[in-house]
Design a protein around this motif. Structure first.
Motif, PDB file in Angstrom:
ATOM      1  N   LYS A   1     -10.896 -85.035 -47.649  1.00 12.65           N
ATOM      2  CA  LYS A   1      -9.449 -84.884 -47.664  1.00 12.65           C
ATOM      3  C   LYS A   1      -8.801 -85.914 -46.749  1.00 12.65           C
ATOM      4  O   LYS A   1      -9.314 -86.235 -45.685  1.00 12.65           O
ATOM      5  CB  LYS A   1      -9.073 -83.470 -47.227  1.00 12.65           C
ATOM      6  CG  LYS A   1      -9.460 -82.397 -48.237  1.00 12.65           C
ATOM      7  CD  LYS A   1      -8.969 -81.020 -47.798  1.00 12.65           C
ATOM      8  CE  LYS A   1      -9.321 -79.962 -48.839  1.00 12.65           C
ATOM      9  NZ  LYS A   1      -8.816 -78.627 -48.455  1.00 12.65           N
ATOM     10  N   THR A   2      -7.679 -86.444 -47.193  1.00 18.09           N
ATOM     11  CA  THR A   2      -6.996 -87.498 -46.455  1.00 18.09           C
ATOM     12  C   THR A   2      -5.645 -87.017 -45.938  1.00 18.09           C
ATOM     13  O   THR A   2      -5.135 -85.973 -46.360  1.00 18.09           O
ATOM     14  CB  THR A   2      -6.788 -88.729 -47.348  1.00 18.09           C
ATOM     15  OG1 THR A   2      -5.993 -88.345 -48.476  1.00 18.09           O
ATOM     16  CG2 THR A   2      -8.117 -89.288 -47.817  1.00 18.09           C
ATOM     17  N   SER A   3      -5.056 -87.805 -45.033  1.00 20.87           N
ATOM     18  CA  SER A   3      -3.750 -87.482 -44.450  1.00 20.87           C
ATOM     19  C   SER A   3      -2.690 -88.429 -44.993  1.00 20.87           C
ATOM     20  O   SER A   3      -1.937 -88.098 -45.898  1.00 20.87           O
ATOM     21  CB  SER A   3      -3.815 -87.575 -42.923  1.00 20.87           C
ATOM     22  OG  SER A   3      -4.757 -86.648 -42.420  1.00 20.87           O
TER      23      SER A   3
ATOM     24  N   GLY B   1      -0.352 -90.458 -52.578  1.00 26.44           N
ATOM     25  CA  GLY B   1      -0.832 -89.974 -53.866  1.00 26.44           C
ATOM     26  C   GLY B   1      -2.329 -89.841 -53.996  1.00 26.44           C
ATOM     27  O   GLY B   1      -2.828 -89.463 -55.056  1.00 26.44           O
ATOM     28  N   GLN B   2      -3.084 -90.172 -52.940  1.00 26.69           N
ATOM     29  CA  GLN B   2      -4.542 -90.024 -52.993  1.00 26.69           C
ATOM     30  C   GLN B   2      -4.945 -88.968 -51.984  1.00 26.69           C
ATOM     31  O   GLN B   2      -5.078 -89.235 -50.790  1.00 26.69           O
ATOM     32  CB  GLN B   2      -5.245 -91.343 -52.685  1.00 26.69           C
ATOM     33  CG  GLN B   2      -6.756 -91.266 -52.854  1.00 26.69           C
ATOM     34  CD  GLN B   2      -7.441 -92.611 -52.662  1.00 26.69           C
ATOM     35  OE1 GLN B   2      -6.783 -93.643 -52.743  1.00 26.69           O
ATOM     36  NE2 GLN B   2      -8.742 -92.586 -52.416  1.00 26.69           N
ATOM     37  N   SER B   3      -5.122 -87.740 -52.467  1.00 30.16           N
ATOM     38  CA  SER B   3      -5.356 -86.606 -51.577  1.00 30.16           C
ATOM     39  C   SER B   3      -6.773 -86.550 -51.039  1.00 30.16           C
ATOM     40  O   SER B   3      -7.057 -85.833 -50.080  1.00 30.16           O
ATOM     41  CB  SER B   3      -5.040 -85.293 -52.301  1.00 30.16           C
ATOM     42  OG  SER B   3      -5.883 -85.146 -53.436  1.00 30.16           O
ATOM     43  N   SER B   4      -7.702 -87.308 -51.651  1.00 26.35           N
ATOM     44  CA  SER B   4      -9.087 -87.310 -51.165  1.00 26.35           C
ATOM     45  C   SER B   4      -9.747 -88.626 -51.554  1.00 26.35           C
ATOM     46  O   SER B   4      -9.272 -89.347 -52.438  1.00 26.35           O
ATOM     47  CB  SER B   4      -9.876 -86.130 -51.733  1.00 26.35           C
ATOM     48  OG  SER B   4     -10.003 -86.250 -53.146  1.00 26.35           O
TER      49      SER B   4
ATOM     50  N   ASP C   1      -7.754 -91.651 -41.476  1.00 25.10           N
ATOM     51  CA  ASP C   1      -8.409 -91.452 -42.770  1.00 25.10           C
ATOM     52  C   ASP C   1      -9.704 -92.250 -42.857  1.00 25.10           C
ATOM     53  O   ASP C   1     -10.744 -91.745 -43.301  1.00 25.10           O
ATOM     54  CB  ASP C   1      -7.463 -91.870 -43.907  1.00 25.10           C
ATOM     55  CG  ASP C   1      -6.369 -90.828 -44.170  1.00 25.10           C
ATOM     56  OD1 ASP C   1      -6.510 -89.695 -43.669  1.00 25.10           O
ATOM     57  OD2 ASP C   1      -5.396 -91.158 -44.857  1.00 25.10           O
TER      58      ASP C   1
ATOM     59  N   GLU D   1     -13.598 -78.202 -45.801  1.00 25.33           N
ATOM     60  CA  GLU D   1     -12.712 -79.323 -46.075  1.00 25.33           C
ATOM     61  C   GLU D   1     -13.280 -80.279 -47.101  1.00 25.33           C
ATOM     62  O   GLU D   1     -12.554 -81.049 -47.710  1.00 25.33           O
ATOM     63  CB  GLU D   1     -12.436 -80.080 -44.770  1.00 25.33           C
ATOM     64  CG  GLU D   1     -11.676 -79.261 -43.741  1.00 25.33           C
ATOM     65  CD  GLU D   1     -11.374 -80.094 -42.504  1.00 25.33           C
ATOM     66  OE1 GLU D   1     -11.746 -81.281 -42.493  1.00 25.33           O
ATOM     67  OE2 GLU D   1     -10.764 -79.558 -41.577  1.00 25.33           O
TER      68      GLU D   1
ATOM     69  N   ARG E   1     -16.145 -85.226 -51.381  1.00 22.18           N
ATOM     70  CA  ARG E   1     -14.730 -85.599 -51.388  1.00 22.18           C
ATOM     71  C   ARG E   1     -14.155 -85.312 -50.012  1.00 22.18           C
ATOM     72  O   ARG E   1     -14.296 -84.207 -49.478  1.00 22.18           O
ATOM     73  CB  ARG E   1     -13.959 -84.793 -52.435  1.00 22.18           C
ATOM     74  CG  ARG E   1     -14.441 -84.951 -53.870  1.00 22.18           C
ATOM     75  CD  ARG E   1     -14.323 -86.353 -54.397  1.00 22.18           C
ATOM     76  NE  ARG E   1     -12.954 -86.875 -54.338  1.00 22.18           N
ATOM     77  CZ  ARG E   1     -12.614 -88.095 -54.767  1.00 22.18           C
ATOM     78  NH1 ARG E   1     -13.545 -88.899 -55.252  1.00 22.18           N
ATOM     79  NH2 ARG E   1     -11.364 -88.489 -54.685  1.00 22.18           N
TER      80      ARG E   1
ATOM     81  N   ALA F   1      -2.878 -89.166 -48.684  1.00 22.73           N
ATOM     82  CA  ALA F   1      -2.362 -88.076 -49.518  1.00 22.73           C
ATOM     83  C   ALA F   1      -0.871 -88.261 -49.781  1.00 22.73           C
ATOM     84  O   ALA F   1      -0.371 -87.980 -50.877  1.00 22.73           O
ATOM     85  CB  ALA F   1      -2.633 -86.737 -48.849  1.00 22.73           C
ATOM     86  N   VAL F   2      -0.148 -88.735 -48.784  1.00 23.45           N
ATOM     87  CA  VAL F   2       1.284 -89.001 -48.968  1.00 23.45           C
ATOM     88  C   VAL F   2       1.500 -90.064 -50.031  1.00 23.45           C
ATOM     89  O   VAL F   2       2.473 -90.042 -50.788  1.00 23.45           O
ATOM     90  CB  VAL F   2       1.903 -89.436 -47.622  1.00 23.45           C
ATOM     91  CG1 VAL F   2       3.366 -89.842 -47.789  1.00 23.45           C
ATOM     92  CG2 VAL F   2       1.778 -88.320 -46.594  1.00 23.45           C
TER      93      VAL F   2
END
Length: 433
Positions: free
Chosen positions: A133-135, A141-144, A49, A110, A131, A138-139
């Protein structure tokens, strides 16, 4: 999050024990093995990320820089593929070019990207956000994650620092070379105020070379002009005295009178020196920090050395001259105070100064606006000064060898006066802070 990962990592088995756990079938290492696996996977996810965010931020900045430069540099022509012709030379057209360039250069499915462009005076400004996108994040709670960039560009004329400024407004030969002498100053902006139409910059002989960062004259030059690097430019304006507001010292009451030092090693204190100051016959004189106000006579150094750190020498009364022959002058201007950056200053009256076969190793400004210098060089004296700025009436250089002028104002702890950013340069598309 990285600190939490570090704490958990410290509770993991050592490498040898970890390998034993892989061979153990009793299940005694199952729990710590599972915990460490989660931590390692999490650290790898955070690294992915972070790398993606950093790369996106870098790409966003590069694209925005390129976009504002494209807008500033755009010249419309019939073959333009931008879709903006003719009116594209206007500010509105340039903004459109910047937008189109940015949209084509940055963005993907993306990333959610937003960019805006506007003019502030003659500066084209751009700002953009994206923005990413994260991996792993995201798990959690922060998807980007958001990144931002700003960029500014202009092509307005600008001012650069003066290094050699010949101030006489009309006389010929204010930047003159004779015999086989070269003046080499590759970081130096050289400027002649004189409006003489043919003969301001004048290398008289094919062996004369004048090298600077820029060379300009309000008039022009004569003789071996191909030996001027870069080529002489017609300067756009007469530059007024850039230090006109500098308060020069008044003569004051005499502290020392008729000081003549011949031979030996001496140390002098600052103060008012009436009747001039003379150092001769292989004398080595050190000037303690401060102001040396010389009145009623010349500053003579003949076959001798004068050193000083934190020193300003003032030729306080009209007509006083410098006469340095077979001399070494190594002076560094003060770093603070009223005369910070000023090494040699003098009354704003005509005077003739002579430098002959001497090493001039001065860090600071020589401000002798009425001073015409006759400088005869011998050989190629080595200089260690970080920078020297000459604000004088003009130069006639002669002799042999090379006069080197250093000009690294950013690498020195002696401040360069902001008032000397006076040399005009034509505008060109460039990024600005």
């Amino acid at each position: 999050m990285v600190r939490n990962v570090s704490r958990q990592k410290s509770s993991c088995p050592e490498q040898g024990i970890f390998k034993s756990a892989l061979r153990d079938k009793s299940g005694g290492f199952a729990v710590p093995f599972a915990v460490c696996s989660v931590v390692l996977v999490g650290a790898a996810g955070l690294a992915v990320d972070y790398s993606r965010i950093t790369l996106t931020r870098s790409n966003l900045q590069e694209s925005l820089d390129a976009a504002v430069l494209a807008g500033i540099a755009y010249v419309p022509d019939a073959k333009s593929s931008s879709g903006v012709k003719g009116p594209g030379i206007t500010k509105e057209g340039r903004l459109e070019i910047a937008r189109k360039f940015f949209e084509s250069d940055f963005g993907s499915a993306e990333n959610s990207v937003e960019g805006s462009f506007a003019y502030n005076g003659e500066v084209l400004e751009g700002s953009a956000t994206a923005r990413v996108k994260t991996s792993l994040m995201a798990v959690l709670g922060q998807s980007s994650s958001g990144v931002a960039a700003i960029a500014k560009a202009t092509s307005e004329p600008f001012r650069v620092p003066a290094c050699i400024l010949a101030m006489h407004p009309t006389r010929k030969h204010t930047l003159e070379l004779n015999d086989t002498l070269d003046v080499i100053a590759p970081d130096c902006n050289i400027y002649g105020n004189s409006n003489h139409p043919d003969d301001v910059v004048d290398p008289h002989q094919p062996e004369n070379f004048l090298v600077g960062k820029s060379v300009q004259a309000v008039g022009y030059g004569h003789h071996y002009l191909p030996n001027v690097k870069p080529p002489v430019e017609h300067a756009p304006e007469l530059i007024p005295d850039p230090l006109a507001k500098l308060n020069l010292p008044s003569p004051g009451a005499c502290k020392y009178s008729g000081i003549r030092i011949s031979g030996g090693v001496s140390t002098l204190d600052p103060g008012n020196y009436c009747g001039g100051l003379s150092v001769t016959n292989r004398a080595a004189v050190t000037l303690r920090p401060g102001l040396y106000n010389i009145t009623g006579g010349s500053f003579v150094v003949n076959n001798a050395t004068v050193l000083g750190d934190g020193v300003t020498v003032s030729l306080a009364t009209p007509g006083i001259s410098i006469d340095w022959t077979d001399a070494k002058i190594q002076i560094t201007a003060p770093k603070s105070g009223q005369y910070a950056g000023m090494a040699v200053i003098g009354a704003r009256n005509p005077a003739t100064h002579v430098i002959d076969a001497s090493t001039v190793d001065i860090t600071g400004v020589i401000y002798l606006i009425g001073g015409a210098f006759k400088w005869v060089s011998s050989g190629s004296p080595a200089v260690s000064s970080k920078w020297t700025a000459w604000i004088v009436d003009g130069f006639s250089w002669s002799g042999d060898g090379t006069i080197n002028v250093n000009f690294d104002i950013n690498g020195s702890d002696v401040p360069y006066p902001k008032e000397l950013y006076v040399i005009p340069r034509p505008g060109k598309p460039r990024l600005i802070e």
